[in-house]
Design an enzyme around this catalytic site. Sequence first.
Site, PDB file in Angstrom:
ATOM      1  N   LYS A   1      73.874 -19.802 -28.243  1.00  0.00           N
ATOM      2  CA  LYS A   1      73.326 -21.090 -27.817  1.00  0.00           C
ATOM      3  C   LYS A   1      73.239 -22.103 -28.951  1.00  0.00           C
ATOM      4  CE  LYS A   1      70.485 -18.870 -24.313  1.00  0.00           C
ATOM      5  NZ  LYS A   1      69.111 -18.551 -23.902  1.00  0.00           N
ATOM      6  N   TYR A   2      73.620 -21.695 -30.160  1.00  0.00           N
ATOM      7  CA  TYR A   2      73.555 -22.595 -31.309  1.00  0.00           C
ATOM      8  C   TYR A   2      74.667 -23.622 -31.193  1.00  0.00           C
ATOM      9  CZ  TYR A   2      72.228 -23.805 -36.088  1.00  0.00           C
ATOM     10  OH  TYR A   2      71.762 -24.450 -37.192  1.00  0.00           O
ATOM     11  N   PRO A   3      74.422 -24.871 -31.602  1.00  0.00           N
ATOM     12  CA  PRO A   3      75.442 -25.918 -31.436  1.00  0.00           C
ATOM     13  C   PRO A   3      76.787 -25.611 -32.097  1.00  0.00           C
ATOM     14  CG  PRO A   3      73.345 -26.904 -32.017  1.00  0.00           C
ATOM     15  CD  PRO A   3      73.180 -25.408 -32.123  1.00  0.00           C
TER      16      PRO A   3
END
Length: 84
Positions: free
Chosen positions: A62-64
């Site tokens: 879910k990290y950019p």
Amino acid sequence: TPSSSRRASSVTEAATYATRGPAHEVLEMTTVPLPPMGPGDVRVRMLAAPVNPSDVNIIEGKYPLPRAVPGVGGNEGVGEVVAA
């Protein structure tokens, strides 16, 4: 003695993940090779390293910014320099 327990090793233990998912399900402690040291590098023996919310986001995907899988969790910690 503390100095005798610091013998050189080519491996270490790390919290790794081979797939994306909830950290409590996919993180496992594994033996991994230490990367070679280059000019200006230091080797740090970690004394404590948390799994922070940003680590959980990376592990869950879910990290950019995308990160490679498999991976090693952790971006910070406390340790002592054992080689320079």
